[in-house]
Design a protein around this motif. Structure first.
Motif, PDB file in Angstrom:
ATOM      1  N   LEU A  77       0.835  -1.209   0.000  1.00  0.00           N
ATOM      2  CA  LEU A  77       0.000   0.000   0.000  1.00  0.00           C
ATOM      3  C   LEU A  77       0.869   1.258   0.000  1.00  0.00           C
ATOM      4  CD1 LEU A  77      -2.906  -0.919   2.460  1.00  0.00           C
ATOM      5  CD2 LEU A  77      -2.956  -0.803  -0.038  1.00  0.00           C
ATOM      6  N   ALA A  78       2.017   1.186   0.663  1.00  0.00           N
ATOM      7  CA  ALA A  78       2.855   2.379   0.822  1.00  0.00           C
ATOM      8  C   ALA A  78       3.581   2.753  -0.475  1.00  0.00           C
ATOM      9  CB  ALA A  78       3.880   2.144   1.924  1.00  0.00           C
ATOM     10  N   LEU A  79       3.817   1.770  -1.342  1.00  0.00           N
ATOM     11  CA  LEU A  79       4.606   2.021  -2.545  1.00  0.00           C
ATOM     12  C   LEU A  79       3.833   1.575  -3.787  1.00  0.00           C
ATOM     13  CD1 LEU A  79       8.042   0.625  -1.325  1.00  0.00           C
ATOM     14  CD2 LEU A  79       7.370   3.034  -1.471  1.00  0.00           C
ATOM     15  N   LYS A  80       3.680   2.476  -4.716  1.00  0.00           N
ATOM     16  CA  LYS A  80       2.989   2.115  -5.958  1.00  0.00           C
ATOM     17  C   LYS A  80       3.947   1.323  -6.845  1.00  0.00           C
ATOM     18  CE  LYS A  80       1.787   5.415  -9.092  1.00  0.00           C
ATOM     19  NZ  LYS A  80       1.911   5.147 -10.503  1.00  0.00           N
ATOM     20  N   GLU A  81       3.426   0.277  -7.487  1.00  0.00           N
ATOM     21  CA  GLU A  81       4.242  -0.472  -8.450  1.00  0.00           C
ATOM     22  C   GLU A  81       3.561  -0.440  -9.803  1.00  0.00           C
ATOM     23  OE1 GLU A  81       5.758  -4.197  -7.091  1.00  0.00           O
ATOM     24  OE2 GLU A  81       6.491  -4.782  -9.076  1.00  0.00           O
ATOM     25  N   ASP A  82       4.307  -0.096 -10.830  1.00  0.00           N
ATOM     26  CA  ASP A  82       3.749   0.056 -12.173  1.00  0.00           C
ATOM     27  C   ASP A  82       4.129  -1.107 -13.065  1.00  0.00           C
ATOM     28  OD1 ASP A  82       2.585   2.580 -11.778  1.00  0.00           O
ATOM     29  OD2 ASP A  82       4.528   3.565 -12.070  1.00  0.00           O
ATOM     30  N   SER A  83       3.465  -1.164 -14.199  1.00  0.00           N
ATOM     31  CA  SER A  83       3.891  -2.119 -15.224  1.00  0.00           C
ATOM     32  C   SER A  83       5.171  -1.586 -15.871  1.00  0.00           C
ATOM     33  CB  SER A  83       2.799  -2.302 -16.264  1.00  0.00           C
ATOM     34  OG  SER A  83       2.452  -1.065 -16.822  1.00  0.00           O
ATOM     35  N   GLY A 101       8.523   2.634 -14.686  1.00  0.00           N
ATOM     36  CA  GLY A 101       7.502   3.265 -13.848  1.00  0.00           C
ATOM     37  C   GLY A 101       8.033   3.630 -12.477  1.00  0.00           C
ATOM     38  N   ASP A 102       7.127   3.679 -11.494  1.00  0.00           N
ATOM     39  CA  ASP A 102       7.531   4.031 -10.129  1.00  0.00           C
ATOM     40  C   ASP A 102       8.203   2.835  -9.461  1.00  0.00           C
ATOM     41  OD1 ASP A 102       6.143   6.275 -10.768  1.00  0.00           O
ATOM     42  OD2 ASP A 102       4.933   6.340  -8.938  1.00  0.00           O
ATOM     43  N   ILE A 103       9.354   3.063  -8.833  1.00  0.00           N
ATOM     44  CA  ILE A 103      10.022   2.015  -8.059  1.00  0.00           C
ATOM     45  C   ILE A 103      10.336   2.568  -6.674  1.00  0.00           C
ATOM     46  CG2 ILE A 103      12.074   0.551  -7.845  1.00  0.00           C
ATOM     47  CD1 ILE A 103      12.293   0.551 -10.887  1.00  0.00           C
TER      48      ILE A 103
END
Lengths: 147, 279
Positions: free
Chosen positions: B230-236, B260-262
């Motif tokens: 939940l704290a960190l967004k993970e993208d394709s 993406g976001d890491i």
């Protein structure tokens, strides 16, 4: 990419262009594969170079040691002519009859494909025409390997 | 994973491996390159193709090194794979993930297993179908723990389908690969597995490539990823690549990657460069 839909569309558009050209000139202006390979002289040249490639290929030459080169030259040229929609008749044996008992492996088949590609490169056949021919020949693989 | 290994060993015993030798009987390029997991594939994802150019009568092996460098991170991977009779692929990769901001490193090992189930990439009526597993083991789990991962280690499972067309678009040889991955990995397992969301989910991966010549392929890949923390967004992730096969024993692959976001750093873009040797 080459989805069935795209292939169909491409074939359809090629057909439309071919029909349009035929309507204008009244002759078969469609670039069939036989013409793309250079017609009879082109196929003769590919066949000669292909025989030379095989002769120098230690992976597969043993399959041809008992072959009659003149007969191979004649039947292979006919086969290329017919499979590329040229004005010939194939008078050789079926692929299965020719290869049965030879136990051609997958790797040997690919070696022959590489020899044919090398021959076509030396004969100046375009990549597009090479791929059109290779796709038709690849369909015969099941009648050639592991027999 | 133990069950998968047992199945693989069963296959090893059932098939007559004996008389095969190391050789490269498949056509140039049909072994693809080495992915960042060590499995044969593209770069970001494994493909249904097996590493090396070994045919059903041959053994093959590859070794590779890959660097991926994006804005705030770097990932170095070195590994190897063995392919038995173009049926079973075993791979190992060592990864080192560098966080540039504080020059800290996360080391991870990946063991992979891929079994060709049916078909062929190029020939016949059935596309190449494979199933595989990738087991992630973290040597440095502190970061994974800090971001809330449920586990340090974990296993992804995938099914993969690939098909090439010799006479593809514009009479060039082309191929498509599609994977379904069952995973709960956080950023390829570098941030552990699971978190606030515990369950494995199905992820879609895809690749397409066209050979501009017999030695040069251009293509693109897409990798959907789980988003467990939940704290960190993970993208394709996605990439556009160029792979060069000067001969059957060597390849160089360069790519532009969008990851993406890491770990809270947004829009991580950069390059990917990989060298592979095969015999």
């Amino acid at each position: 990419m080459s989805s069935p839909l795209l292939q169909t569309l491409r074939k359809a558009s090629a057909l439309t262009i071919a029909l349009a050209l035929c309507a204008c000139t009244g002759a078969g202006a469609q670039t069939n594969l036989y013409r793309a390979l250079g017609g009879e002289p082109g196929i003769s040249r590919i066949t000669e170079l292909f025989i030379l490639e095989i002769a120098n290929d230690a992976r597969v030459i043993h399959y041809f040691e008992v072959s009659n080169v003149q007969r191979f030259r004649e039947k292979f040229s006919e086969h290329l002519c017919v499979i590329s929609d040229g004005p010939c008749e194939y008078t050789g044996d079926t692929m299965v009859d020719t290869h049965v008992g030879m136990h051609v492996t997958e790797g040997d088949f690919n070696a022959i494909v590489e020899d044919l590609i090398a021959a076509m490169n030396k004969a100046g056949v375009t990549l597009a025409a090479q791929n059109r021919l290779l796709e038709r020949l690849a369909a015969l693989r099941g009648e050639i390997i592991y027999l | 994973m133990p069950r998968i290994l047992a199945s693989a060993l069963l296959v090893l015993f059932l098939l007559p491996w004996g008389q095969a030798a190391f050789a490269q009987g498949r056509l140039t390029g049909t072994g693809g390159v080495s992915s960042i997991s060590g499995a044969g594939g593209g770069g970001l994802i494994p493909w249904a193709t097996l590493s090396s150019l070994a045919t059903q009568d041959q053994f093959g092996a590859v070794a590779f090194v890959t660097r991926t460098d994006v804005d705030d991170f770097q990932l170095d991977v070195a590994g190897a794979a063995v392919t038995l009779r173009n049926r079973l692929e075993l791979s190992l990769a060592k990864r080192e993930f560098t966080i540039k901001a504080n020059d800290s490193r996360i080391r991870q090992n990946v063991a992979g297993l891929k079994l060709k189930v049916a078909g062929d990439l190029v020939y016949g009526g059935i596309p190449q179908i494979a199933i595989g597993a990738e087991h992630h083991h973290l040597h440095d789990p502190a970061t994974a723990q800090a971001v809330g991962a449920a586990r340090n280690d974990g296993t992804d499972y995938y099914a993969s389908v690939a098909r090439a067309w010799i006479d593809g678009p514009l009479h060039r040889t082309g191929m498509i690969n599609i994977n379904l991955r069952y995973s709960r990995a956080n950023q390829y397992g570098i941030l552990g597995h699971g978190g606030d969301d515990q369950d494995r989910t199905l992820q879609l991966e895809a690749a397409a490539a066209v050979f501009l010549s017999r030695r040069l392929a251009i293509g693109a890949e897409y990798r959907q990823k789980p988003d467990n923390l939940l704290a960190l967004k993970e993208d394709s992730a996605s990439d556009i690549f160029l792979a060069w096969f000067p001969n059957k024993h060597f390849s160089v692959t360069g790519a532009w990657v969008r990851l993406g976001d890491i770990a809270g750093a947004s829009d991580q873009n950069g390059f990917y460069l990989s060298f592979q040797g095969a015999f």
